[in-house]
Design a protein around this motif. Structure first.
Motif, mmCIF file in Angstrom:
data_model
loop_
_atom_site.group_PDB
_atom_site.id
_atom_site.type_symbol
_atom_site.label_atom_id
_atom_site.label_comp_id
_atom_site.label_asym_id
_atom_site.label_seq_id
_atom_site.Cartn_x
_atom_site.Cartn_y
_atom_site.Cartn_z
ATOM 1 N N ASP A 19 0.757 -1.282 0.131
ATOM 2 C CA ASP A 19 -0.007 0.204 0.009
ATOM 3 C C ASP A 19 0.945 1.497 0.022
ATOM 4 N N GLU A 20 1.841 1.190 0.637
ATOM 5 C CA GLU A 20 2.866 2.322 0.806
ATOM 6 C C GLU A 20 3.356 2.874 -0.507
ATOM 7 N N VAL A 21 3.938 1.902 -1.272
ATOM 8 C CA VAL A 21 4.566 2.013 -2.668
ATOM 9 C C VAL A 21 3.435 2.528 -3.371
ATOM 10 N N ILE A 22 2.236 1.909 -3.607
ATOM 11 C CA ILE A 22 1.351 2.164 -4.558
ATOM 12 C C ILE A 22 0.799 3.722 -4.098
ATOM 13 N N GLU A 23 0.835 4.084 -3.217
ATOM 14 C CA GLU A 23 0.368 5.389 -2.720
ATOM 15 C C GLU A 23 1.351 6.545 -3.269
ATOM 16 N N ARG A 24 2.619 6.203 -2.939
ATOM 17 C CA ARG A 24 3.715 7.043 -3.477
ATOM 18 C C ARG A 24 3.765 7.088 -4.957
ATOM 19 N N LEU A 25 3.329 6.023 -5.493
ATOM 20 C CA LEU A 25 3.411 6.147 -7.064
ATOM 21 C C LEU A 25 2.306 6.958 -7.507
ATOM 22 N N LEU A 26 1.023 6.891 -7.001
ATOM 23 C CA LEU A 26 -0.081 7.574 -7.368
ATOM 24 C C LEU A 26 0.244 8.955 -6.859
ATOM 25 N N ALA A 27 1.150 9.286 -6.097
ATOM 26 C CA ALA A 27 1.438 10.891 -5.619
ATOM 27 C C ALA A 27 2.448 11.604 -6.826
ATOM 28 N N GLY A 28 2.895 10.348 -7.401
ATOM 29 C CA GLY A 28 3.901 10.937 -8.673
ATOM 30 C C GLY A 28 5.117 11.363 -7.801
ATOM 31 N N GLU A 29 5.512 10.660 -6.733
ATOM 32 C CA GLU A 29 6.941 10.813 -6.018
ATOM 33 C C GLU A 29 7.947 10.122 -6.597
ATOM 34 N N ARG A 30 9.171 10.617 -6.602
ATOM 35 C CA ARG A 30 10.581 9.913 -7.189
ATOM 36 C C ARG A 30 11.317 9.619 -6.042
ATOM 37 N N ALA A 31 12.154 8.521 -6.190
ATOM 38 C CA ALA A 31 12.815 8.171 -5.119
ATOM 39 C C ALA A 31 14.407 8.740 -5.407
ATOM 40 N N ALA A 32 14.775 9.287 -6.391
ATOM 41 C CA ALA A 32 16.091 9.836 -6.737
ATOM 42 C C ALA A 32 16.272 10.647 -5.899
ATOM 43 N N GLN A 33 17.795 10.733 -5.329
ATOM 44 C CA GLN A 33 18.410 11.377 -4.338
ATOM 45 C C GLN A 33 19.932 11.193 -4.644
ATOM 46 N N PRO A 34 20.700 12.006 -3.812
ATOM 47 C CA PRO A 34 22.283 11.844 -4.283
ATOM 48 C C PRO A 34 22.298 10.343 -3.298
ATOM 49 N N ASN A 35 23.396 9.507 -4.022
ATOM 50 C CA ASN A 35 23.480 8.107 -3.975
ATOM 51 C C ASN A 35 23.558 8.105 -1.960
ATOM 52 N N GLY A 36 22.656 7.172 -1.642
ATOM 53 C CA GLY A 36 22.697 6.865 -0.197
ATOM 54 C C GLY A 36 23.640 5.652 0.100
ATOM 55 N N ARG A 37 24.311 4.965 -0.809
ATOM 56 C CA ARG A 37 24.924 3.802 -0.478
ATOM 57 C C ARG A 37 26.401 4.154 -0.392
ATOM 58 N N PHE A 38 26.965 5.391 -0.839
ATOM 59 C CA PHE A 38 28.392 5.722 -0.767
ATOM 60 C C PHE A 38 28.640 7.011 -1.362
ATOM 61 N N ASP A 39 29.526 7.838 -1.065
ATOM 62 C CA ASP A 39 29.911 9.064 -1.456
ATOM 63 C C ASP A 39 30.091 8.846 -3.189
ATOM 64 N N ALA A 40 29.133 9.487 -3.841
ATOM 65 C CA ALA A 40 29.208 9.047 -5.482
ATOM 66 C C ALA A 40 29.642 10.472 -6.089
ATOM 67 N N ARG A 41 30.077 11.495 -5.355
ATOM 68 C CA ARG A 41 30.213 12.753 -5.900
ATOM 69 C C ARG A 41 31.535 12.799 -7.282
ATOM 70 N N SER A 42 32.167 11.931 -7.083
ATOM 71 C CA SER A 42 33.506 11.648 -8.135
ATOM 72 C C SER A 42 32.933 10.984 -9.153
ATOM 73 N N TYR A 43 31.692 10.585 -9.155
ATOM 74 C CA TYR A 43 31.240 9.632 -10.468
ATOM 75 C C TYR A 43 30.375 10.424 -11.536
ATOM 76 N N ALA A 44 30.485 10.031 -12.624
ATOM 77 C CA ALA A 44 29.677 10.573 -13.624
ATOM 78 C C ALA A 44 27.974 10.905 -13.195
ATOM 79 N N CYS A 45 27.608 9.661 -12.345
ATOM 80 C CA CYS A 45 26.084 9.913 -12.209
ATOM 81 C C CYS A 45 26.280 9.685 -10.633
ATOM 82 N N THR A 46 25.631 10.854 -10.188
ATOM 83 C CA THR A 46 25.706 11.023 -8.487
ATOM 84 C C THR A 46 24.547 10.601 -8.171
ATOM 85 N N LEU A 47 23.355 10.528 -8.774
ATOM 86 C CA LEU A 47 22.209 10.082 -8.124
ATOM 87 C C LEU A 47 21.811 8.432 -8.090
ATOM 88 N N ALA A 48 21.002 8.393 -7.268
ATOM 89 C CA ALA A 48 20.632 6.567 -7.191
ATOM 90 C C ALA A 48 19.078 6.748 -6.452
#
Length: 384
Positions: A19-48
């Motif tokens: 239910d949580e995920v479907i509600e967030r899909l219907l709300a038009g939310e995006r999960a993209a943010q600066p990479n939460g797994r490690f510091d990716a600022r030196s990578y070409a793609c910094t988002l995840a």
């Protein structure tokens, strides 16, 4: 060939509850943010788009990495949701992104090595986990889930970016042939680790922009996708009582990069029907997006609604078709279609981009996926 979906569970960048995920899909939310797994600022793609909650503590952490632990969790939850237990007639079908050498393991082990190999153990190999090779087996999560759940029937492990579609198709064939009575299908993958980020950037697939410049798939300014991750599982039984009826196919055309539109067209001709709603691949590559829309519209009709779960979650590799099957079943049951998350200026073309959540009378939908090297998948979901 069709099968009934009777149980499901997932771990996604938008959450872990259905239910949580479907509600967030219907709300038009995006999960993209600066990479939460490690510091990716030196990578070409910094988002995840990453899974926020860690796996539950498990004795299997000796043998399984993070995504494998999620896979075992969702497998157990899907079985519970379906109300089935293990037996010789329960088959397990796993879709896995493929073997990857994890840099966080290997770099410390090889950083101080000599070309002649002298003192290799003391120079870093001793840092590798004693079960390192077991942690990299492609079927380790499959084996542990089968043992834990008593799923002793026929099954298989599939690899590659469309492995979720392969696993669904294999499970449905096994049910149709009478090889199993219940099929548990699991797909899991992560594209947010260093080794995958370098590959995605090298072929121009991932977005080079930060949050301010990020554009969604099917947007005029689209320039690559956000890498994501997910683990999902569903239970299939022979067509009958269930939440939805599932069909799936996979395909490959030998391309080094994304597949040609002819492959998507072939898959669409096999499973899509006029009037189906469409969940697109969401690669956010303008040329590919346009060709995809034309290929699919020839089957579904040019006015079919176009949504994109991967715009909200990021690209999730081998988990894609399994996540699409679960999400589309829920959305059809709720008679709603989610918006294309993040779209500001929809690109012209056939298929009608859904720009805000809308009521829907559709009883069927297709979900498409595509990735290098020349791989694609399709899942069709229909209300019973």
């Amino acid at each position: 060939m069709k099968a009934a979906l009777t149980g499901r569970a997932w771990r996604t960048p938008l959450g872990s509850g259905i239910d949580e995920v479907i509600e967030r899909l219907l709300a038009g939310e995006r999960a993209a943010q600066p990479n939460g797994r490690f510091d990716a600022r030196s990578y070409a793609c910094t988002l995840a788009a990453t899974i926020a909650a860690p796996p539950a503590p498990s004795r299997h952490a000796r043998f399984l990495r993070r995504m494998g632990l999620y896979a075992v969790e969702v497998a157990a939850e899907a079985m519970l949701d379906a109300g089935v237990t293990g037996s010789d007639r329960v088959g397990l079908f796993f879709g896995y992104g493929g073997l990857r050498a994890h840099w966080d393991d290997l770099m410390p082990a090889f950083e101080h090595q000599r070309s002649d190999g002298e003192g290799a153990w003391n120079r870093g190999l001793a840092l590798l986990h004693p079960f390192w090779i077991l942690q990299h087996l492609s079927n380790n999560a499959h084996a542990i889930a089968a043992q834990e759940l008593g799923a002793r029937g026929e099954g298989a492990t599939y690899g590659g970016a469309n492995a979720g579609a392969q696993a669904l198709a294999g499970a449905i064939r096994a049910l149709a042939a009478g090889a199993v009575d219940v099929a548990l299908v699991v797909g899991f993958d992560s594209l947010v680790e260093p080794e995958t980020l370098v590959e995605l950037a090298g072929r121009g697939s991932s977005t080079p922009h930060g949050m301010a410049g990020l554009a969604a798939p099917y947007d005029m300014a689209a320039q690559g996708f956000v890498p994501g991750e997910a683990a999902a599982a569903l239970v299939l039984q022979r067509a009958g009582e269930g939440r939805a009826v599932i069909q799936a196919l996979d395909g490959a055309d030998g391309e080094k990069g994304e597949p040609q539109p002819a492959l998507l067209a072939r898959l669409a001709r096999a499973l899509a029907r006029p009037g189906d709603a469409v969940d697109g691949c969401g690669l956010a590559l303008p040329g590919f997006d346009a060709r995809e829309r034309r290929a699919v519209a020839d089957i579904t009709g040019a006015d079919a609604p176009l949504c994109c779960i991967m715009s909200a979650m990021g690209q999730i590799g081998a988990a894609t078709s399994v996540v699409q099957a679960i999400a589309l079943a829920e959305l059809l049951q709720r008679r709603c279609m989610p918006p294309l998350a993040g779209v500001r200026d929809a690109a012209p073309g056939p298929l009608r981009p859904v720009l805000r959540a809308e009521a829907s009378s559709h009883r069927s939908a297709i979900g498409l996926s595509a990735s290098a090297p020349g791989l694609a998948g399709i899942v069709r979901v229909e209300l019973p």
